[in-house]
Design a protein around this motif. Structure first.
Motif, PDB file in Angstrom:
ATOM      1  N   THR A   1       1.241  -6.082   7.336  1.00 21.98           N
ATOM      2  CA  THR A   1       0.428  -6.852   6.390  1.00 21.98           C
ATOM      3  C   THR A   1       1.257  -7.643   5.379  1.00 21.98           C
TER       4      THR A   1
ATOM      5  N   PRO B   1       2.951 -10.469   5.223  1.00 20.17           N
ATOM      6  CA  PRO B   1       2.695 -11.899   4.961  1.00 20.17           C
ATOM      7  C   PRO B   1       1.445 -12.151   4.105  1.00 20.17           C
ATOM      8  N   LYS B   2       0.483 -11.240   4.127  1.00 23.18           N
ATOM      9  CA  LYS B   2      -0.748 -11.410   3.350  1.00 23.18           C
ATOM     10  C   LYS B   2      -0.730 -10.626   2.041  1.00 23.18           C
ATOM     11  N   LEU B   3       0.304  -9.825   1.844  1.00 24.88           N
ATOM     12  CA  LEU B   3       0.375  -8.934   0.690  1.00 24.88           C
ATOM     13  C   LEU B   3       0.704  -9.720  -0.580  1.00 24.88           C
ATOM     14  N   LYS B   4      -0.073  -9.521  -1.632  1.00 27.56           N
ATOM     15  CA  LYS B   4       0.208 -10.164  -2.918  1.00 27.56           C
ATOM     16  C   LYS B   4       1.507  -9.617  -3.479  1.00 27.56           C
TER      17      LYS B   4
END
Length: 196
Positions: free
Chosen positions: A33, A35-38
């Motif tokens: 995850t 690439p989508k992690l803040k």
């Protein structure tokens, strides 16, 4: 007797499941995850809690500064100056800028990590060399519970990984968080590939 044995079996399974969830599965989920992690999400919330607790029990030792007093032309002299300051004042100076975009997700927790790291350097008189950093890394990892494999890996990346990257490229990482992700996937490539 059967109840005691059954309880021991259940406790053992519970510990095994907890170990798998907090190490293997969490690591796999993190990599999947990322690439989508803040950037504000820590790689390990329990490590953030641990560092915060450690800092709160040692906070009187530290003071914070915006200006960097590290002299790369005189690393030995910088270490000796920091060591002498601690001996004479009982305090350790911590540089606070450049604390964002790290595995900790929160600038303040990155500063707490620096406190812990500097404390180990000073208390164990481990110089700011690759050998000294390796020593500090091993000591810092030993403070964590033995079954915190992911968190120990994060310390390894933060300390040795970043030092090896600097030794190879003679520049600091632009994105420590991305470096950690890359290192977890392929350490050689992360160290040898210069960030753009």
């Amino acid at each position: 007797m059967k109840n005691i044995f059954l309880k021991e079996c259940i406790d053992s399974l519970s510990n095994d499941i907890d170990f798998a969830i907090n190490n293997k599965h969490h690591r796999e989920e993190l990599l999947a995850t990322f690439p989508k992690l803040k950037s504000s999400v820590p790689f390990s919330p329990r490590l953030n809690r641990w560092l915060t607790d450690w800092y709160l029990t040692h906070n009187e030792i530290f003071y914070f500064a915006e200006d960097d007093d590290f002299d790369f032309k005189d690393i030995k002299g910088t270490f000796n100056r920091h060591l002498e300051e601690f001996r004479s004042t009982g305090r350790i100076r911590i540089w606070t800028p450049e604390s964002s975009n790290t595995v900790f997700g929160e600038d303040q927790v990155n500063v707490y990590f620096r406190c812990f790291h500097s404390y180990i350097h000073i208390v164990h008189q481990a110089p700011y060399t690759l050998i000294g950093e390796s020593t500090v890394c091993c000591i810092q990892m030993s403070y964590l519970p033995q079954d915190w494999l992911l968190e120990r890996e994060l310390f390894l990346i933060e300390i040795l990984g970043q030092n090896l990257y600097y030794a190879k490229h003679k520049i600091f990482l632009r994105n420590q968080r991305l470096f950690a992700y890359d290192f977890m996937r392929d350490p050689d490539r992360a160290i040898l590939t210069r960030q753009i």
